[in-house]
Design a protein around this motif. Sequence first.
Motif, PDB file in Angstrom:
ATOM      1  N   LEU A 262     -14.132  25.017 -10.110  1.00  0.00           N
ATOM      2  CA  LEU A 262     -13.749  26.241  -9.106  1.00  0.00           C
ATOM      3  C   LEU A 262     -12.489  26.407  -8.264  1.00  0.00           C
ATOM      4  N   PRO A 263     -10.863  26.983  -8.537  1.00  0.00           N
ATOM      5  CA  PRO A 263     -10.039  27.101  -7.736  1.00  0.00           C
ATOM      6  C   PRO A 263      -9.883  27.299  -5.851  1.00  0.00           C
ATOM      7  N   MET A 264      -9.198  27.474  -5.243  1.00  0.00           N
ATOM      8  CA  MET A 264      -9.778  26.583  -3.802  1.00  0.00           C
ATOM      9  C   MET A 264      -8.788  28.757  -4.109  1.00  0.00           C
ATOM     10  N   ALA A 265      -9.174  30.284  -3.752  1.00  0.00           N
ATOM     11  CA  ALA A 265      -7.219  31.094  -3.909  1.00  0.00           C
ATOM     12  C   ALA A 265      -6.341  30.819  -3.000  1.00  0.00           C
ATOM     13  N   ASN A 266      -6.561  30.857  -1.631  1.00  0.00           N
ATOM     14  CA  ASN A 266      -5.683  30.692  -0.954  1.00  0.00           C
ATOM     15  C   ASN A 266      -5.932  29.250   0.129  1.00  0.00           C
ATOM     16  N   PRO A 267      -5.439  28.260  -0.446  1.00  0.00           N
ATOM     17  CA  PRO A 267      -5.001  26.518   0.210  1.00  0.00           C
ATOM     18  C   PRO A 267      -4.375  27.428   2.020  1.00  0.00           C
ATOM     19  N   ALA A 268      -3.346  27.805   1.788  1.00  0.00           N
ATOM     20  CA  ALA A 268      -2.426  27.840   3.054  1.00  0.00           C
ATOM     21  C   ALA A 268      -3.002  28.836   4.072  1.00  0.00           C
TER      22      ALA A 268
END
Lengths: 339, 339
Positions: A262-268
Amino acid sequence: MSLVNQQIQLVSRPMGEPTHDNFKLVEVPVPELQDGQVLVKHLWLSLDPYMRGRMNDGKSYAQPQPLDEVMIGGTAGEVVASKHPDYAPGDPVVGMGGWQLYSVVDGGQRGMMRKVDTTHVPLSHYLGAVGMPGVTAWVGLNHIIAPKAGETMVISAATGAVGSAFGALAKARGCRAVGIAGGPEKCAYAVNELGFDACIDYKAHPDLKSLSKALKDACPDGVDGYFENVGGMIMDAVMLRMNAFGRIAVCGMIAGYNGQPLPMANPALILVSRLKVQGFIVSEHMELWPAALKELGTLVGTGKLRPRESIAEGLAAAPEAFFGLLKGRNFGKQLVKLA
Amino acid sequence: MSLVNQQIQLVSRPMGEPTHDNFKLVEVPVPELQDGQVLVKHLWLSLDPYMRGRMNDGKSYAQPQPLDEVMIGGTAGEVVASKHPDYAPGDPVVGMGGWQLYSVVDGGQRGMMRKVDTTHVPLSHYLGAVGMPGVTAWVGLNHIIAPKAGETMVISAATGAVGSAFGALAKARGCRAVGIAGGPEKCAYAVNELGFDACIDYKAHPDLKSLSKALKDACPDGVDGYFENVGGMIMDAVMLRMNAFGRIAVCGMIAGYNGQPLPMANPALILVSRLKVQGFIVSEHMELWPAALKELGTLVGTGKLRPRESIAEGLAAAPEAFFGLLKGRNFGKQLVKLA
């Protein structure tokens, strides 16, 4: 007299969700006790999300569960025979006995088994609030998040074994404790029985925007510490609400255990909010266990932490109960009652 | 005599990539100096990725760049007139003068401007290796990653102002230093001039598998520390190679500055490898600047760090040079020569 043991072995590795085909219930003889050994009759088997990871063959923090051997698992039971001076029949013990009715343990091997006091704490709780899950909450909160009084702490899977303990510990630190759980019944329990200040029903918020708004309402001063059990959209929503210098203890990502990462949507956001996101495994912090177990035992013994249990009956019920755990069907600590 | 100043203002916010329409070059008079003020003629303007973030209006760690005002930016120049006792005409100074030819600075305001010694360090390097970018590398390496001798350190944008300093500092700590940069020329420079042990050309590895394999070859003992300037697929590839207990200092995610947030493909690796991923901003660690600047000045002064510069000529060239910086067209520290 030779005792017959029953055990559940992993016989194939799941592709995605595990199924009954991955397991086999077998009968094996209990071996004769050698000098220094202890025979334990298991009364309780603990089911925990980490077991799903062990079923895979890939690189991870631990060796994969070997095929055609008894499944790994925490157990609580009593000594039925002993050839070790530290143990006597009737002693209540907890250990890593696996998915089976009996285990033979080397009484001199540190860390394999310990005697417990069931005067104030029921035996099964040593697999939950006063065991590995409780210590996991303690280490994540105190060692990774390091909360200050007045801060806001959030945990997903809030009514599970880890979440229940986390809520009580966060309140003991003077924090606002906010849970995330699935369904109104679990959320009511989190607030009314576990002492959470608020609990968000993620099933009522199927998209990121709605869940993030619910978090904003439940955490008017933002989120300073987050204990991650789930991953995916829930993590994304909490990250949107993290305050500057927030800390995220990553303990599990159960949402991704059965399939693609599952990705992390906004690692910024890690940069924008100067977050610390840190993974940990409770067995790598053994030096913290005594203090953690002492506090957790006191919380349970004094009634300040009243953990709930989901109990499946009999060894054969373990796989189905485990599938339910991965889907959040359990309500509280998932156990299998073996005797 | 009244001096005429030229400045570039932000007149609209970019949607995605910035364009010339977002900027306007205007002429404004230089105000008369008041008591305590210093007039600085800018010789060099620094262009840095953080400027792109400031152009947005959303929540971030800093206030957005106001519209119709001079763009924020670091400058190096010389005092041309002073009504403050600490400054005299001819003094070399660095500060945050903005995208313009002159600035008037309150000489008594701490942190706005400082005199520098150009005996051994060229003035422009105070905007790069011996300035904010160099200190950024220093803080990320020493404060967030905390390397041990013998460990492997990796940095993206390795030949930029931050990367150059990071390589020299990592070598000074006894680490293996591995860079990631775009193109064979930059990679050769990283190894031959900057002292990196290896450098990976990400343009030669357009997919995750290929880039991850190149990292494996360049980091045979895995990656212990990673300094993130870029985000996106490069971060995903490095995460696959992180050792247990690895540390990632998140300084920038330039790959996502112009558009939608770039996801992190597999955040479960934070748990599997027990990583610490931490964002930081160099201006929030002012207590570390003196030690950092001292070490960086010595590295440059003794020739152990020979940073390269990309120089655009004249204030009007600043926007185009900035667009190039966001695309990695610069080779070394991007500057604009103003006089």
